[in-house]
Scaffold this motif. Structure first.
Motif: not given
Length: 729
Positions: A399-405
């Motif tokens: 997978s590749i990084a998308l976002g987050g919180s």
């Protein structure tokens, strides 16, 4: 509406008064003869944070015994809904979200939580990804219905579920069970306890469960998409320093690899004009036993829990300290379009670290004034990341990084609850809880930016009172009227990459009830009215998609529920429960309606549906069937010198809606039947059983997953059966 409520309440009080006289007349002739036996057979609960007879507690409670769990085929916590009227265990993907009397949530976000609190041996378990755990050595389950904001605090607007497990004992004993069933399902469970040295005891329990699942992947031709393997181990040490002081230390480790709630196919319904996807039918499945995916669907969980329970008799009262630390990691991999098309494979790694400390001081029984006071501190740090799945044959989880919180949620609370005996028949209760909630260090990472954007902290103060008047027409019965309040803590919408403030949900509850219990008969009935404001609603939208949260609805709920158990003789007993719930969104501005999109712009992005905000009023609440009920029976007799027990449980629910607006993704009513036959040898050490779950082979959706890319269904398992053997030592 006011006239209807007044008429319902007045009629109910009259009915309760009449009911209070019937058992006395029918059973008075045997009361004296069975008084000692009745005292031993009475159900004892801890709903008011102290041990009391259930018939004397002015709260609607369903108490589930170990035998009831067995006869209903329960293997995980969610299965208790089959023996609890008005309780549902729903989920959004693998985020488990219980609902009681229509009060629940579909919100999944950093800093969020359920509306029903789950407590194991007095410890709060806040993580929805860990809520549907496998049942271990349980003594009882108590389901408290209605807001529990005074004694249990935040996020108990719907109620609370209390689980009590066995403590280490110096009396050496143990048990071991193994079962094997359909779909290659193997369960192995063992428990042992005994003394280590004088006044020190230890126990250990292990549970392993694996199976092949029931789904066939029409894309790959494989039958292993539903394979699961779950195990846990739990151990404890109990030290009795003196007769009045003890300490219990516990450690538990859980490791789950279980895609059951992620095995989706396409929803089909008239409410969306057919299939929940715009892709060709060759790319998706609709049969309950089939899936079609473009990559792996996964749920992996790894958790460690440390707990310490200290108890001391102070003479004037009993002090209990609950100290807990939890460290839990999860990985969810979800095919958002629910088809074989390579559109959007979403990875959600989540890390939770929780610490809680509670001090509880309760009065000694036997005085006119009974009281409970306490202090509570809670801190939960959760870190969410979202990633875009790029599976390869060599690495299916690439997978590749998308976002987050991320957020750190804290609560500081103090509470007191007092009950005064005005006369031997009349009692008044008053209590209140003050809570100070803080959301610290909140941030989000906008999609593909890699940059943490911090937003201001959120602070809030809440007072949740409780008032009860209880009257005892006889020693065996009680009538009560109560007013309680509860709240679901406010959150910051960092999961939706906005940082918007989402206000706390507030609920006011008015309830009247009647309870009766003697040695053979136990019955209770309650009527309630809820005023429920500021509902937190999750709208899963956008590209890339995110779960944006808003306060969007005001609701009104009222209903009736009751239960009865009766032991005819030493051979035969029954239990029956039923609930009527009228739950409506009175005002729901901008309710999310999923509408098919056929324009080229949507097709180019793989989008099948748009969320169209629509103002709704007086519509059914999400996941709220009007009627639920269960019927359980148990018959035992001698066979070959041992004991044969035949038991079963039938659960029924009327129709309801999975969709957040309350008018989409309808589930028709269905029933679930579990049957069991068990033989115990004359020494009472060995058991052999055969069982069947969902024996009528009803297929129903356990959840509907909805977003812009597609509408997916998760289906119940078909009929299953198996054999179990056990030994006690």
């Amino acid at each position: 509406m006011a006239r209807m409520r007044l008429h319902t309440t007045t009629s109910f009080i009259g009915l309760a008064a009449l009911l209070s006289l019937i058992p006395q007349a029918a059973l008075a002739q045997s009361a004296d003869a069975t008084a000692a036996e009745e005292e031993g057979d009475m159900i004892v609960v801890t709903a008011q944070r102290r041990s009391e007879l259930s018939r004397d507690v002015p709260i609607a409670i369903t108490t589930i015994t170990e035998d009831q769990l067995t006869r209903s085929g329960a293997t995980s916590l969610s299965d208790i809904s089959n023996v609890t009227p008005a309780l549902r265990f729903d989920a959004a993907a693998t985020f488990v979200q219980p609902t009681i009397r229509g009060v629940g949530t579909a919100v999944t976000s950093s800093g969020g939580g359920a509306n029903v609190g789950i407590y194991v041996d007095g410890f709060y378990s806040p993580n929805p990804l860990a809520a549907d755990f496998q049942l271990m050595k349980l003594r009882s389950v108590q389901v408290l219905k209605g807001p529990q904001g005074t004694l249990f605090g935040r996020n108990t607007t719907g109620g609370a579920i209390l689980l009590t497990t066995a403590e280490p004992s110096s009396d050496a004993n143990g048990e071991f069970e193994v079962s094997y069933g359909r779909f290659d399902t193997l369960t192995v469970q063992g428990y042992a306890t005994g003394g280590v040295i004088e006044n020190v005891a230890m126990d250990i329990e292990g549970l392993f469960r694996r199976g092949g699942g029931f789904v066939h992947n029409i894309t790959t031709g494989r039958d292993d998409d539903g394979e699961f393997s779950n195990w846990s181990v739990r151990t404890g040490l109990k030290v009795d320093f003196t007769d009045s002081m003890s300490l219990v230390l516990r450690y538990q480790h859980t490791d789950n690899d279980d895609p059951t709630l992620m095995n989706t196919n396409i929803y089909v319904g008239d409410d969306i004009g057919g299939a929940g996807s715009n892709f060709p039918s060759s790319l998706y499945a609709t049969d309950p036993d089939e899936v079609a995916t473009s990559g792996p669907s996964e749920f992996r969980f790894n958790g460690d829990v440390l707990q310490a329970t200290f108890r001391a008799d102070l003479g004037f009262g009993d002090l209990t300290s609950y100290t807990q630390y939890r460290d839990e990691e999860s990985l969810i991999v979800e095919d958002l379009d629910h088809t074989a098309a390579p559109v959007f494979l979403l990875h959600i790694p989540v890390r939770n670290k929780t610490f809680s400390q509670e001090l509880l001081l309760t009065s000694k029984p036997g005085t006119p004034l009974q009281w409970t006071t306490g202090l509570f501190y809670f801190s939960n740090k959760d870190i969410w990341r979202t990633r875009f799945g790029t599976p390869t044959p060599a690495n299916p989880l690439a997978s590749i990084a998308l976002g987050g919180s991320g957020t750190t949620t804290k609560t500081y609370a103090a509470f007191a609850d007092l009950t005064y005996e005005i006369t031997p028949q009349l009692f008044v209760t008053a209590g209140a809880r003050y809570s100070h909630d803080v959301v610290d260090d909140p941030y989000y990472i906008a999609p593909f930016s890699g940059v943490q954007t911090f937003v201001p902290n959120l602070k809030d103060d809440k007072v949740t009172p409780r008032f009860v008047l209880r009257y005892k027409p006889s020693e065996e019965s009680s009538i009560y009227a109560s007013f309680t309040m509860g709240y679901k803590a406010g959150i910051l919408d960092v999961g939706g990459a906005t940082g918007n403030i989402v206000k706390p949900e507030d609920i006011k509850s008015y309830e009247v009830g009647y309870k009766y219990a003697d040695g053979n008969l136990s019955a209770d009935v309650s009527a309630y009215y809820y005023d429920y404001d500021n509902l937190q609603v999750s709208l899963f939208r956008g590209n890339p998609p995110s779960a944006q949260i808003v306060n969007a609805a005001r609701s009104e709920i009222y209903g009736l529920d009751g239960q009865l158990s009766y032991r005819f003789n030493e051979h035969f007993d029954i239990n029956v429960g039923a609930a009527y719930t009228h739950g409506r969104y009175k005002q729901f501005p901008d309710a999310p309606i999923y509408t098919r999109c056929t324009v080229q712009t949507c097709a180019a992005q793989g989008i099948s549906f748009l969320v169209v905000p629509t103002d709704l009023g007086d519509v059914t609440m999400q996941r709220t069937p009007e009627f639920t009920g269960n019927l359980g029976m148990r018959y035992q007799t001698e066979l070959a010198g041992g004991e044969l027990v035949l038991s079963g449980n039938l659960y029924y629910t009327s129709s309801f809606f999975h969709g957040p607006s309350g008018i989409q993704f309808k589930e028709d009513g269905y029933e679930v039947l579990a049957l069991r036959a068990q033989w115990t040898d004359p020494s009472d050490k060995f058991t052999l059983a055969v069982y069947g779950d969902n024996v009528t082979d009803n297929r129903y959706r356990t959840q509907v997953q909805y977003n812009n890319f597609g509408i997916g269904s998760v289906w119940s398992a078909p009929a299953t059966w198996g054999i179990q053997a056990g030994v006690k030592f």
